[in-house]
Scaffold this motif. Structure first.
Motif, short mmCIF file in Angstrom:
data_model
loop_
_atom_site.label_atom_id
_atom_site.label_comp_id
_atom_site.label_asym_id
_atom_site.label_seq_id
_atom_site.Cartn_x
_atom_site.Cartn_y
_atom_site.Cartn_z
N HIS A 111 0.83 -1.20 0.00
CA HIS A 111 0.00 0.00 0.00
C HIS A 111 0.87 1.26 0.00
N GLY A 112 1.96 1.25 0.75
CA GLY A 112 2.88 2.39 0.77
C GLY A 112 3.47 2.63 -0.60
N THR A 113 3.82 1.58 -1.31
CA THR A 113 4.39 1.70 -2.66
C THR A 113 3.35 2.25 -3.62
N ILE A 114 2.15 1.74 -3.53
CA ILE A 114 1.08 2.22 -4.40
C ILE A 114 0.80 3.69 -4.13
N ARG A 115 0.76 4.05 -2.86
CA ARG A 115 0.50 5.44 -2.48
C ARG A 115 1.62 6.35 -3.00
N GLN A 116 2.88 5.89 -2.91
CA GLN A 116 4.03 6.67 -3.37
C GLN A 116 3.97 6.85 -4.89
N VAL A 117 3.67 5.80 -5.62
CA VAL A 117 3.56 5.88 -7.08
C VAL A 117 2.41 6.80 -7.45
N SER A 118 1.31 6.68 -6.73
CA SER A 118 0.15 7.53 -7.00
C SER A 118 0.48 9.00 -6.76
N SER A 119 1.21 9.32 -5.71
CA SER A 119 1.55 10.72 -5.44
C SER A 119 2.50 11.26 -6.50
N ARG A 120 3.42 10.42 -7.00
CA ARG A 120 4.30 10.86 -8.10
C ARG A 120 3.49 11.12 -9.35
N THR A 121 2.52 10.28 -9.63
CA THR A 121 1.66 10.45 -10.79
C THR A 121 0.84 11.73 -10.65
N GLU B 263 1.62 14.36 -8.88
CA GLU B 263 2.53 15.51 -8.99
C GLU B 263 2.91 15.76 -10.46
N ALA B 264 3.13 14.71 -11.21
CA ALA B 264 3.44 14.87 -12.63
C ALA B 264 2.26 15.50 -13.37
N GLN B 265 1.04 15.06 -13.05
CA GLN B 265 -0.14 15.63 -13.67
C GLN B 265 -0.29 17.10 -13.29
N ARG B 266 -0.02 17.41 -12.05
CA ARG B 266 -0.12 18.81 -11.58
C ARG B 266 0.87 19.70 -12.34
N LEU B 267 2.08 19.20 -12.57
CA LEU B 267 3.07 19.98 -13.33
C LEU B 267 2.64 20.16 -14.78
N ARG B 268 2.06 19.12 -15.37
CA ARG B 268 1.56 19.24 -16.75
C ARG B 268 0.43 20.27 -16.80
#
Length: 159
Positions: free
Chosen positions: A5-15, A17-22
């Motif tokens: 769950h921690g890994t999924i949450r970390q990947v989700s937050s990176r995704t 953040e990437a969308q927010r930058l776009r």
């Protein structure tokens, strides 16, 4: 299980953040377009289509990024340009209204008054008075040629 769950949450937050930058890059394009094309008929739907966003998403994200709605930002740009045109003094208030892309003189005047504090005609009169020719003694002092040896030392030279 918690690691997964921690890994999924970390990947989700990176995704996220990437969308927010776009989204921020797209919002900057929208803002730049409004700065360039302020006199053109622009609406949120047209701006959103230009960056492949829905109008609602564009409005929400623009307000979150810049603190005002796209329409508010556009009207601010138009009023700023109108102020410059009114200071020049060679166009009537109605001509300025249409030159900056406003379709209604009433809306233009009320928005101008809201942002500037005085109606456009009063602003124009105040600016004409403020930019009247300066006193001759001041003009003479400012326009007087100065030889290099007569030039006053700069702040850096005094130190």
């Amino acid at each position: 299980m918690s690691v997964v769950h921690g890994t999924i949450r970390q990947v989700s937050s990176r995704t996220d953040e990437a969308q927010r930058l776009r989204d921020l890059a797209l919002l900057r394009r929208v803002r730049d377009r409004m700065d360039r094309e302020y006199a053109q008929p622009l609406d949120v739907e047209a701006l959103a289509r230009g960056v492949h966003m829905s109008a609602g998403h564009l409005s929400r994200e623009f307000r979150r990024a810049y603190g005002e709605s796209p329409y508010g930002y556009l009207m601010t740009r138009r009023i700023e340009r109108a102020m410059a045109l009114l200071r020049r003094g060679d166009l009537s208030v109605t001509e300025v209204c249409f030159a900056v892309g406003c379709a209604s003189l009433g809306t233009f005047s009320s928005r101008f008054t809201e942002l500037v504090g005085v109606p456009p005609s009063v602003y124009r009169a105040q600016m004409a008075e403020a930019t009247a020719e300066p006193p001759a003694c001041l003009s003479k002092q400012v326009t007087r040629p100065v030889r290099n040896r007569e030039a006053r030392p700069t702040t850096a030279e005094l130190a």
